[in-house]
Enzyme design. Structure first.
Site, mmCIF file in Angstrom:
data_model
loop_
_atom_site.group_PDB
_atom_site.id
_atom_site.type_symbol
_atom_site.label_atom_id
_atom_site.label_comp_id
_atom_site.label_asym_id
_atom_site.label_seq_id
_atom_site.Cartn_x
_atom_site.Cartn_y
_atom_site.Cartn_z
ATOM 1 N N GLY C 151 11.645 22.012 37.035
ATOM 2 C CA GLY C 151 12.867 22.187 36.321
ATOM 3 C C GLY C 151 13.576 23.040 37.484
ATOM 4 O O GLY C 151 13.208 24.014 38.181
ATOM 5 N N CYS C 152 15.102 22.807 37.486
ATOM 6 C CA CYS C 152 15.861 23.869 38.148
ATOM 7 C C CYS C 152 15.648 25.357 37.827
ATOM 8 O O CYS C 152 15.473 26.017 38.811
ATOM 9 C CB CYS C 152 17.429 23.359 37.839
ATOM 10 S SG CYS C 152 17.787 23.184 36.168
ATOM 11 N N TYR C 153 15.940 25.530 36.484
ATOM 12 C CA TYR C 153 15.651 26.877 36.324
ATOM 13 C C TYR C 153 14.262 27.592 36.835
ATOM 14 O O TYR C 153 14.259 28.699 37.476
ATOM 15 C CB TYR C 153 15.826 27.524 34.840
ATOM 16 C CG TYR C 153 17.372 27.235 34.176
ATOM 17 C CD1 TYR C 153 18.089 27.792 34.913
ATOM 18 C CD2 TYR C 153 17.594 26.262 33.333
ATOM 19 C CE1 TYR C 153 19.709 27.815 34.296
ATOM 20 C CE2 TYR C 153 18.631 26.372 32.843
ATOM 21 C CZ TYR C 153 19.847 27.068 33.273
ATOM 22 O OH TYR C 153 20.920 27.079 32.684
ATOM 23 N N PRO C 154 13.227 26.858 36.481
ATOM 24 C CA PRO C 154 11.748 27.454 37.145
ATOM 25 C C PRO C 154 11.917 27.489 38.472
ATOM 26 O O PRO C 154 11.157 28.483 39.055
ATOM 27 C CB PRO C 154 11.032 26.374 36.403
ATOM 28 C CG PRO C 154 11.689 25.938 34.934
ATOM 29 C CD PRO C 154 13.037 25.940 35.469
ATOM 30 N N THR C 155 12.424 26.590 39.267
ATOM 31 C CA THR C 155 12.573 26.514 40.636
ATOM 32 C C THR C 155 12.799 27.864 41.086
ATOM 33 O O THR C 155 12.145 28.515 41.707
ATOM 34 C CB THR C 155 13.109 25.377 41.243
ATOM 35 O OG1 THR C 155 12.630 24.180 40.780
ATOM 36 C CG2 THR C 155 13.371 25.758 42.923
#
EC number: 1.2.1.38
Lengths: 351, 351, 351, 351
Positions: C151-155
């Site tokens: 996911g973008c936030y987890p990255t």
């Protein structure tokens, strides 16, 4: 009115036009806000849909029906084009004295053929046109029970060109390119109006004379041109720019003879000298939309491009305020015999 | 070139034009990036000023002098208007074979009087004009040692009008209203360019034919009009809209006779059939700036407004890419005999 | 590969993730773009939906079926959450050797219970996690046939916190507030994502630990914390800010002991010394999203707030690039044995 | 007052704080606007600098001196930090009864050491703190002749955390990440605040506890915490997001014991039950800045993240309105014995 407040209903209260009417009415000393209606949002709290209208947050939207809207002194209609006609007929049948202010297009045009060509349906009729600043209109609006609120683009484009056309200093063969914020396209969810699509993006649409506001601009200028409606040609191109509110219209027309920038400026200053909402800026200062946000003001400037042989006028309005809801309230004031500026301001919200 | 890389210097590397030249050069297989210079920012890390150029982050800016810039095969100049002339003279005196690509205005105009009227200084001269897509220009650019990169507005406006003017289907009395992102105004700190001032705001500036790009558009169309430069009239109005990059130009002109939308469209398709960077969209699809961001593409569409008697063409470019730095790299390729498209793309960054 | 190009299909080519995969693949020297599929947009020209992808403008979208997608070396899935599982099963059944890169969430989590709690459906399984920069991940991705793109936030959140958690200089009781552009919410038309709603607006959503990326951040940090997954607590709040692309994550955690800002900075520099896409900025320079737009770069900075007793790290990524499609291409490179950076850049598009 | 209007002067009328004070005063029924002063803009028409303030367009700015400002009932100071002290001393020496409302930071802090550490100059003193919604403050503001208007970030952060801290349901070890529009950074021209730099961009600044609003938040919460000022720790990170106005503060703190979301919500509802400008949204609805633009409202929501063991509260204000000028007018009302809400509204301008 006898000191008592006018009772007002708003149909389409979940949309942008309806929300802006409510924002203005909340600051209007002479009204009491009655029924608020919506289509698919009926049953919801207004606060969930219009969180900026805190004093009305707990109001629940009712369905948009004549039953709900009846019994008010004034009904504002903020409905999709083509839906005002039938509802207005029902309302006025029940109460001939009700003031109906239609923010939609249904009653703006005089020419049935133009309506049918641009809107593709039967024409509902023609009501007094809610742009008091154009010659003749204010008189028709005083005490009226019916108001057709002008389109946002025609408001600013017509006001930016009217003095020059009326004074005969230009040939009425006009070019209008008007940049609008996205709220003009309404609140219905459409992919091309997503934030991701509109931020960092400017686009043209309705190019080539096919936008529905074209015949309305033509109609307004046709009343003023010495040669009448047939003498008027309008090339209108709307642009979508990355902001929520505001329209900036760049308007030009060939000069009809030798006219200096100073002469053109004087024509504009004189034309709007008594208008409370039209602000012709000092020479050299050009309009910007930020300065009119939330206000009922129209900012104008004009000059002459001698090399190109054209007069160029630029106007700015808030498409939701003076371009829609502000005009609606202004016309309600005229209809009710109130001071025309009640509840309205020339002060914008900037930056 | 013989397999070795071309050594390139960039003057004005801390500005927007210089930064974009560097962004493109970092993706260009045939160049090696040499000296980077700046005025007040000399001595600073490039990474502090252009944090997006990671591979060059630790480069330190040198002062913009001929000493620093000498010894490169190609020098890009991204300087304020009026500063390229003297520096270019010094550089070419030291090395007649250096390719100088000027992103400023100094060498764009042919008419000394027009230069002096619009720029208020002595005219430095005229160099091959870096818009290969206009008839005759590409030939002059192949192998040249001097390139005058066109202005951003003239690039898109000229390409949007050129086919119609050259084909004689319009009277060359054109109206251009072009909406630009703020990067076109440069990186110098000015109050009216603050984010707080430009977000939520659209404004017109340089109205009435006073913008410096006006004579450049006139010059471009004058070469194509059957009646020559004297037959061309240009009414140009630039708008500032709330986005960083991109220009959308709405251009129109009176029809010269009976022309249908289909005929006009065919004229455009044929005019640009072999151009790698000009993309005439399918009928009915209109340009938007987001689609060209970061690319060297020009998106165009055209139609006829029969009621208004005008042809309307709309074009979109990235003002920093095809509008400045992309054209600069494209012309460097032509100057060096490389494939014209090397290091450039038609793929934009969206959304 | 032996000089021949890898044949790639993209499912969900009309969406933002699919469009960004295509944008990157158009610049990748080792691939050939095969089938492009969509759901409701099947049958349409790609150019009408993704006008920035000019070289693919005339491609027609096919329906998203295993029949259409079969026969490619690599298939990228850009589908709504929950739809990748069944399609991936079909594809791998037909061809066990196909590389499937899932840009959705279906295969990211290891914990079935967490999946079911946050996604409300049966868990499809767990694939190698496409964040090569976290310890152990790169090895699992080399030569894999299955990639779960993070996911973008987890990255960005994981990369901003991982060095501190792994080094034990913080207590893994982290607070992440991450501001995202609107493209992270996808291209489906929803009222709250309209431009009119998001411009001039910042809002929080998924507050209180209910956003689906919470367990993914927890999982990533849990692998690194000395105390294991149970020792990790994540308070994650996403914000929607008025821009199309980019995430800025502000991450903090209590210091585990006496740690200076310099020591913390050294931990980060060492952790990412060999990472081609992670750029720890020089001390004192803080990340901004504009610098990473369109790039695969992650910009990081860290400091210590002694008075508050916390380490604060800030990271920026382009949510569509390194946050989705860039990671997808990076992992395809690893899966195919290509240089990990092929077709990717650390150069952003600014301003 | 005896029916006569209060005569008001505004120092710093060309800036954003001064402009917003004027916007609000133009809608205030009890004031008359007297002298308007500026520093470098003295001598200019206000209309050229604040084009949205149409009724004051022809006013000419005077220099900011005690001579010009003397003789008014109320003087608003919208000056750079550090400049209010000397001017206020001069004004009050001439007329001890003048109400001075300082929109700057000079008189906000009680702790001389904190002032000197964060502002680097001698501390001017401490005035009644203009946040009536915090316990004890309103009483001190009634009839006062001196008001220190709070900082924009402390206003929303303190209101978002105060009920939880005062009720003891959290440990006062708080994390605040607050996203602000650019007008909070003022109107002085700086490169990093250019529209080109801030649009499409989110960045963090003042990270690690160095922002000047940190001690102010600490001071506010320190008055409420059971353990006193020493028990309070504040980790504050401000973000710059691409919008002109508004702050969204995401605030969290560890739970002090077993607290449910419902219990926390009740604490907030009770704390603000009688506050005219604090609007605790219905459960599940989260604040957004657009809803408060131009208004004096504070929108709040709170929940509990049980897994992370934290209370999370989010608040939205207009940084220029309730965050600066609205608070200033609200406090002027209290100082003058007027109804606290006079000239202020809870209705925002959206979309």
């Amino acid at each position: 009115m006898h000191m008592s407040k006018v009772r007002v209903a708003v149909a389409g209260a979940s949309g942008y036009a309806g929300g802006e009417v409510l924002r203005l009415l909340l600051g209007h000393p002479g009204v009491e806000i009655g029924a608020l209606t919506a289509a698919s949002n009926a049953g919801e709290r207004l606060g969930a849909l219009q969180p900026h209208l805190v004093p009305l947050a707990d109001r629940v939207l009712e369905p948009t029906t004549a039953d709900v809207l009846a019994g008010h002194d004034v009904v504002f209609l903020g409905l999709p084009h083509g839906q005002s006609g039938a509802l207005a007929a029902e309302l006025t049948e029940r109460d001939a004295d009700v003031v109906v202010v239609d923010c939609g297009a249904d009653f703006r045009l005089e020419d049935d053929a133009a309506w049918e060509r641009f809107y593709g349906s039967a024409h509902a009729g023609t009501w007094p046109y809610g742009l008091p600043e154009l010659p003749g209109n204010r008189e028709a609006l005083r005490g009226t029970r019916r108001v057709a609120v002008p389109g946002c683009y025609p408001t600013v484009s017509s006001l930016a060109l009217a003095p020059a056309v009326a004074a005969g200093i230009v040939v009425p063969d006009v070019v209008v390119v008007a940049a609008s914020g996205t709220s003009g396209a309404g609140k219905a969810a459409k992919t091309h109006l997503l934030g991701s699509e509109v931020m960092g993006n400017t686009s043209a649409y309705g190019v080539g004379g096919v936008h529905r506001h074209t015949p309305e601009i033509t109609q307004n200028l046709g009343r003023l041109a010495a040669g009448g409606p047939e003498s008027v040609k309008v090339s209108f191109t709307p642009l979508l720019v990355p902001m929520s509110r505001g329209i900036l219209a760049t308007c030009s027309a060939p000069l009809a003879g030798d006219v200096t920038a100073e002469e053109a400026y004087d024509v504009y200053v004189k034309a709007y000298a008594d208008e409370p909402f039209v602000h012709v800026l000092p020479p050299g200062q050009w309009p910007q939309t930020q300065a009119v946000l939330g206000s009922n003001a129209v900012h104008l400037q004009v000059t002459v491009d001698a090399a190109a042989g054209r007069l160029v006028a630029v106007g700015a309005v808030d498409n939701l305020a003076k371009g829609t809801a502000g005009a609606a309230v202004q016309c309600m004031n005229l209809a009710l015999g109130l001071d025309e500026t009640t509840g309205l301001t020339t002060v914008g919200l900037a930056p």
